[in-house]
Design an enzyme around this catalytic site. Structure first.
Site, PDB file in Angstrom:
ATOM      1  N   ASP A  53       0.816  -1.207   0.000  1.00  0.00           N
ATOM      2  CA  ASP A  53       0.000   0.000   0.000  1.00  0.00           C
ATOM      3  C   ASP A  53       0.852   1.262   0.000  1.00  0.00           C
ATOM      4  OD1 ASP A  53      -2.450  -1.159  -0.149  1.00  0.00           O
ATOM      5  OD2 ASP A  53      -2.962  -0.944   1.963  1.00  0.00           O
ATOM      6  N   LYS A  75      -4.013   2.968  -2.345  1.00  0.00           N
ATOM      7  CA  LYS A  75      -5.234   3.736  -2.553  1.00  0.00           C
ATOM      8  C   LYS A  75      -5.098   5.027  -1.754  1.00  0.00           C
ATOM      9  CE  LYS A  75      -9.162   1.548  -2.843  1.00  0.00           C
ATOM     10  NZ  LYS A  75      -9.338   1.522  -4.307  1.00  0.00           N
ATOM     11  N   MET A 189      -8.833   8.867   8.268  1.00  0.00           N
ATOM     12  CA  MET A 189      -9.247   9.403   6.957  1.00  0.00           C
ATOM     13  C   MET A 189     -10.316  10.477   7.108  1.00  0.00           C
ATOM     14  SD  MET A 189      -9.317   5.740   4.940  1.00  0.00           S
ATOM     15  CE  MET A 189     -10.085   4.890   6.337  1.00  0.00           C
TER      16      MET A 189
END
Length: 271
Positions: A53, A75, A189
């Site tokens: 990642d 991502k 996030m």
């Protein structure tokens, strides 16, 4: 303990083998390579393919076998990124080809890491897998910022939440419901929709002056900490130039930072 005794102690652990045709879903921790687990390190030394990642650092990735294939599958919000379905299908493809596959994720695979989705896809395809937990950023990052996730004097529970749902921002009413619990919230996030999240929490009863900590690049040499309030969090973060990746802590646990930080030994102190 001497290096020889330490090596012998590791050998005595009988660490598991990463078998051909299987996938390990591995948590790399929040950033500091020292927080990598022995199982993660053991898997990296065996894997034929490492699918990693965006939040996995170069030092951690460097523990992989020199001849291992490294495939990026990161991502990042707002940027072109691989589809989750494509990542899962690639893991299945590699395993069916007989490779020893290690899926390397920042933090913990099963805490907002999409590891659960990948495990379900592997199970549906009949692919054996192992989950290697990692230290999640919401716990490890706050610890490095001298903010305990829980203490007996402040809270008996804590909420881990994400600022995104599968379709985008979480509904304001959801945040109002979380506010009414009175529990500290550790937000992953959350920087993109921080204004809306703060509005929902205030609507749910939290004071605009509720303390907030924003920790960016947690546990790394680039870590920065901003102590602010719910009402000013987005503005202060913008003025300080803080953005993702970040962990946001909301609630009374944040007040402990000022008490603990002056005495907390950091990695820089030990260097």
């Amino acid at each position: 303990m001497s290096d020889v005794l330490f090596a012998n102690a590791l050998a005595d652990l009988s660490l598991p083998r990463l078998e051909p045709g299987t996938v390990w879903l591995v948590g790399a921790g929040p950033g500091d390579p020292g927080l990598l687990t022995l199982h993660a390190l053991n898997g990296l030394r065996q894997a034929d393919v490492v699918v990693y990642d965006a939040l996995v650092g170069d030092v951690v990735l460097g523990f992989a076998r020199p001849d291992a294939l490294r495939e990026f599958a990161g991502k990042r919000g707002g940027l072109p990124s691989p589809k989750q379905r494509d990542i899962s299908e690639r893991l299945i493809e590699l395993a069916l080809a007989g490779h020893r596959v290690l899926r390397l994720k920042g933090g913990d695979p099963f805490v907002f890491g999409r590891g659960g989705e990948e495990a379900l896809a592997l199970a549906a395809a009949g692919i054996p897998f192992r989950v290697v937990p990692g230290i999640t950023a919401g716990i490890g990052g706050l610890a490095y910022a001298a903010i305990p996730a829980t203490t007996r004097d402040t809270n008996r529970a804590v909420i881990l939440a994400t600022g995104h749902s599968a379709g985008g921002a979480v509904d304001t009413n959801d945040w109002a419901a979380l506010a009414r619990t009175g529990l500290p919230i550790i937000l992953y996030m959350g920087m993109t929709f921080l204004d809306g999240i703060a509005a929902g929490l205030i609507e749910g009863g939290l004071s605009p002056e509720t303390p907030v900590a924003i920790v960016t690049d947690a546990t790394s040499a680039r870590q920065r900490i901003l102590i602010t309030t719910l009402q000013r969090a987005k503005v202060d973060a913008r003025e300080r130039g803080l953005g993702a990746p970040a962990i946001v802590a909301i609630g009374e646990i944040v007040r402990l930072h000022d008490v603990l930080a002056p005495y907390a030994i950091t990695l820089e102190d030990l260097a």
